[in-house]
Design an enzyme around this catalytic site. Structure first.
Site, short mmCIF file in Angstrom:
data_model
loop_
_atom_site.label_atom_id
_atom_site.label_comp_id
_atom_site.label_asym_id
_atom_site.label_seq_id
_atom_site.Cartn_x
_atom_site.Cartn_y
_atom_site.Cartn_z
N GLU A 93 -7.80 45.80 7.50
CA GLU A 93 -6.67 46.23 6.67
C GLU A 93 -5.43 46.52 7.50
O GLU A 93 -5.53 47.07 8.59
CB GLU A 93 -7.02 47.56 6.00
CG GLU A 93 -7.83 47.45 4.75
CD GLU A 93 -8.10 48.85 4.19
OE1 GLU A 93 -9.28 49.11 3.91
OE2 GLU A 93 -7.17 49.65 4.04
N ASN A 291 -7.71 62.23 1.67
CA ASN A 291 -8.04 61.22 0.65
C ASN A 291 -9.54 61.27 0.42
O ASN A 291 -10.30 60.95 1.34
CB ASN A 291 -7.70 59.82 1.17
CG ASN A 291 -6.24 59.50 1.04
OD1 ASN A 291 -5.65 59.61 -0.02
ND2 ASN A 291 -5.63 59.14 2.16
N CYS A 334 -8.05 55.47 3.62
CA CYS A 334 -7.92 54.42 4.63
C CYS A 334 -9.28 53.74 4.78
O CYS A 334 -10.30 54.38 4.84
CB CYS A 334 -7.55 55.03 5.98
SG CYS A 334 -6.46 56.45 5.86
N1 SAH Z 1 -9.00 56.84 15.20
C1 SAH Z 1 -7.64 57.30 15.16
C2 SAH Z 1 -6.74 56.59 14.18
C3 SAH Z 1 -7.25 56.21 12.86
S1 SAH Z 1 -7.14 57.20 11.45
C4 SAH Z 1 -7.61 58.79 14.92
O1 SAH Z 1 -8.65 59.38 14.71
O2 SAH Z 1 -6.54 59.37 15.00
C5 SAH Z 1 -5.52 57.83 11.23
C6 SAH Z 1 -5.52 59.25 10.72
O3 SAH Z 1 -6.05 59.34 9.38
C7 SAH Z 1 -6.38 60.19 11.57
O4 SAH Z 1 -5.71 61.42 11.74
C8 SAH Z 1 -7.60 60.36 10.70
O5 SAH Z 1 -8.30 61.52 11.05
C9 SAH Z 1 -6.99 60.38 9.32
N2 SAH Z 1 -7.93 60.12 8.21
C10 SAH Z 1 -9.01 59.32 8.19
N3 SAH Z 1 -9.61 59.35 6.98
C11 SAH Z 1 -8.87 60.17 6.22
C12 SAH Z 1 -8.98 60.61 4.88
N4 SAH Z 1 -9.98 60.22 4.09
N5 SAH Z 1 -8.03 61.46 4.43
C13 SAH Z 1 -7.01 61.87 5.22
N6 SAH Z 1 -6.86 61.50 6.49
C14 SAH Z 1 -7.79 60.66 6.99
#
Ligand code: SAH
Length: 344
Positions: A93, A291, A334
């Site tokens: 994605e 989310n 995401c």
């Molecule tokens: N692996 C990296 C980048 C990917 S995720 C990291 O951990 O930073 C990007 C951001 O979205 C990260 O802060 C992650 O913790 C957050 N994230 C992932 N799933 C999420 C969700 N369901 N709701 C809110 N934030 C989420």
């Protein structure tokens, strides 16, 4: 011999290869321009390149092109979510967002992820494989071509842990900011990590002043361990110190991401503890209402708790913003578009 992916090569590497073919060095500049500025999808499009060289390119290199398998466009704000098919059949994605300051693309760095954060959909099936620098560039190139609008900002915040794919991420950042390519300013690039301390330290030495975003999500090691397995490996102090080194080396202010989950990490006491933890750490907090992922039972904090959490940080002098949610109608968490596609 396995063919090399031509788009992953730095200009000087491409030049070396073409000179080996007996080509004059200027040809490499022309080919590089076709790949990284004119965003060619086939060697045959390179009209100022001799046929013999095009045949050699075809013979010695692969040229990664991503095909959109699905596109969702938000009716609310025009945000577009792309599901791209890779050459091996995997899907990833990427998201395109329009802001007043320009157009931003959020790219994936891996197919899946092995970090195991409990609230995240991208990691539910573990890591499939790393993406190459070319596959990361292609997410941006394809989106710029499909939208017809210049991409000015990149966030490496899609599926995957960028620092778990260190060499290709560094290569991607150098190539996307290369002046002979899209020339995207390092200041407009954000790398988000769950906090791999040795790689953050190594990144300090790369001389790449991008914005470093740390996924914090808790104000104590105890709570962080319940949400993020990586917290068992590195303590908050260790990871914050590594981020501090990055700030000292680059002068770039840090971002701390904090997803608010009802009754897990959203109390006012936690906001106070977070303020103490981040005092003098040269960063701002980005609050993200979590989310919900259907495989997990985490619930998003309500608006009032989010506002209260923010107020505590502000009162304590910690810069804080609540993330503006883009494309809410097409969002889901995401990684969920990919997931629904694979499972269907
Ligand atoms: N692996 C990296 C980048 C990917 S995720 C990291 O951990 O930073 C990007 C951001 O979205 C990260 O802060 C992650 O913790 C957050 N994230 C992932 N799933 C999420 C969700 N369901 N709701 C809110 N934030 C989420």
């Amino acid at each position: 011999m396995e063919k090399a992916e031509i788009k992953s090569l730095y200009p000087e590497e491409l030049k070396k290869r073409l000179v080996q073919f007996g080509e004059p060095p200027f040809r490499a500049g022309q080919v590089y321009e076709w790949l990284h500025q004119k965003l060619a999808t086939d060697f045959s499009q390179m009209t100022n390149i001799p046929k013999t060289l095009k045949e050699q390119l075809e013979q010695h290199f692969t040229l990664c092109v991503l095909e959109p398998a699905e596109v969702k466009i938000s009716r609310l704000d025009g945000t577009r979510k792309y599901l791209f098919r890779l050459a091996d059949g995997n899907v990833i994605e990427s998201v395109w967002m329009q802001y007043h300051h320009g157009n931003s693309v959020c790219i994936s760095s891996q197919v899946g992820c092995r970090m195991g954060c409990r609230f995240c959909a991208s990691t539910l099936d573990g890591l499939e494989r790393n993406l190459t620098a070319a596959e990361m560039l292609e997410q941006v190139y394809r989106i710029q071509t499909l939208t017809g609008k210049r991409v000015s900002h990149i966030v490496i915040m899609g599926s995957g842990e960028p620092f778990d794919n260190y060499d290709q991420i560094v290569r991607f950042i150098r190539l996307i900011s290369e002046e002979k390519g899209l020339n995207i300013s390092l200041r407009n690039i954000t790398v988000s990590t769950c906090g791999l301390v040795p790689e953050i330290r190594r990144f300090v030495g790369e001389g790449l002043p991008v914005t470093l975003a740390l996924s914090l999500h808790a104000s104590s090691d105890q709570v962080r361990k319940t949400l993020m397995p990586i917290a068992n490996r590195y303590s908050l102090n260790e990871v914050l110190d590594a981020c501090g080194e990055y700030f000292a080396a680059t002068g770039r202010r840090l971002t701390f991401e904090y997803s608010l989950i009802k009754n897990e990490n959203d109390s006012q006491a936690e906001a106070e503890a977070l303020s103490r933890l981040l005092k003098g750490r040269h960063g701002h907090v980005n609050l993200i209402p979590v989310n919900p992922v259907k495989e997990r039972n985490y619930v998003r904090s309500d608006r009032r708790s989010i506002e209260k959490f923010k107020n505590v940080l502000e009162k304590n002098g910690i810069p804080v913003t609540i993330r503006r949610e883009m494309g809410q109608d097409i969002h889901g968490a995401c990684g969920q578009l990919r997931r629904s596609f694979i499972l269907s």
